[in-house]
Scaffold this motif. Structure first.
Motif, short mmCIF file in Angstrom:
data_model
loop_
_atom_site.label_atom_id
_atom_site.label_comp_id
_atom_site.label_asym_id
_atom_site.label_seq_id
_atom_site.Cartn_x
_atom_site.Cartn_y
_atom_site.Cartn_z
N PRO A 135 46.32 37.37 28.13
CA PRO A 135 45.29 36.74 27.30
C PRO A 135 44.24 37.75 26.82
O PRO A 135 43.85 38.66 27.55
CB PRO A 135 44.65 35.72 28.25
CG PRO A 135 45.73 35.41 29.22
CD PRO A 135 46.49 36.69 29.42
N PHE A 136 43.84 37.56 25.56
CA PHE A 136 42.89 38.46 24.90
C PHE A 136 43.32 39.93 24.98
O PHE A 136 42.49 40.83 25.01
CB PHE A 136 41.47 38.28 25.45
CG PHE A 136 40.93 36.89 25.27
CD1 PHE A 136 40.90 36.29 24.02
CD2 PHE A 136 40.45 36.17 26.36
CE1 PHE A 136 40.41 35.00 23.85
CE2 PHE A 136 39.95 34.88 26.21
CZ PHE A 136 39.93 34.31 24.94
N SER A 137 44.64 40.15 25.07
CA SER A 137 45.23 41.50 25.15
C SER A 137 44.73 42.29 26.35
O SER A 137 44.62 43.51 26.30
CB SER A 137 44.99 42.27 23.84
OG SER A 137 45.67 41.62 22.79
N GLN A 138 44.45 41.57 27.44
CA GLN A 138 44.05 42.19 28.70
C GLN A 138 45.19 42.03 29.70
O GLN A 138 45.68 40.92 29.90
CB GLN A 138 42.77 41.53 29.25
CG GLN A 138 41.59 41.64 28.32
CD GLN A 138 41.18 43.08 28.07
OE1 GLN A 138 41.02 43.87 28.99
NE2 GLN A 138 41.02 43.43 26.80
N MET A 139 45.58 43.12 30.33
CA MET A 139 46.70 43.10 31.26
C MET A 139 46.45 42.14 32.41
O MET A 139 45.35 42.10 32.97
CB MET A 139 46.95 44.51 31.82
CG MET A 139 47.37 45.52 30.77
SD MET A 139 48.96 45.13 30.00
CE MET A 139 50.06 45.50 31.34
N ARG A 140 47.49 41.37 32.74
CA ARG A 140 47.47 40.46 33.89
C ARG A 140 48.71 40.74 34.72
O ARG A 140 49.65 41.39 34.25
CB ARG A 140 47.48 39.01 33.43
CG ARG A 140 46.19 38.60 32.77
CD ARG A 140 46.26 37.21 32.27
NE ARG A 140 45.71 36.28 33.25
CZ ARG A 140 45.79 34.97 33.14
NH1 ARG A 140 46.42 34.42 32.14
NH2 ARG A 140 45.25 34.19 34.05
#
Length: 144
Positions: free
Chosen positions: A53-58
């Motif tokens: 999400p929002f181009s943030q790594m998870r």
């Protein structure tokens, strides 16, 4: 969202798994590949993911859970005609995705916001693939 991120989205290879095997690649501002035209027919389509999400790594586990929730949401839409496995391939990254036929822009916008995606790819019938920004803050819509 900065220009570098939009540029990364625009250069991504959006691959759709074909029923007979292999992949069809969708490019931004390019016509839909011939191999997808019969499947799409006259309908709207979208290429969307719930990963990062929002181009943030998870974590893989978080991404997998979100992707399963997206698939369930897509299947609940009365307008969904087909869902195909897909993958977005960028420079140094890959994100499992879905190629979905039938949902309207409003429905896909809502899903992109629900799953906190900055953008997704969409089109109408055998027209051109377009990058659509999905932020709830203006400007929203096509990425130039």
């Amino acid at each position: 969202m900065d220009n570098a991120l939009i540029a990364a989205y625009r250069t991504t290879d959006y691959r759709v798994r074909l029923a007979q095997g292999g992949w069809a690649s969708i490019g931004i501002d390019a016509p839909v590949p011939l191999s997808l035209r019969d499947l799409i027919g006259v309908h709207t389509w979208a290429f969307i993911t719930a990963w990062n999400p929002f181009s943030q790594m998870r974590s893989r586990a978080q991404n997998h859970a979100a992707q399963q929730a997206l698939l369930a949401a897509l299947r609940r839409l009365l307008t969904t005609i087909a869902v195909r496995p897909a993958i977005g391939v960028g420079k140094g990254w890959r994100e499992p995705s879905f190629f979905v036929i039938g949902p309207s822009l409003a429905e896909t916008d809502a899903l992109a916001q629900q799953f906190q995606q900055n953008a997704y790819v969409h089109g109408l019938a055998d027209g051109y693939a377009r990058l659509r920004l999905s932020s709830d803050q203006p400007p929203r819509g096509q990425a130039g």
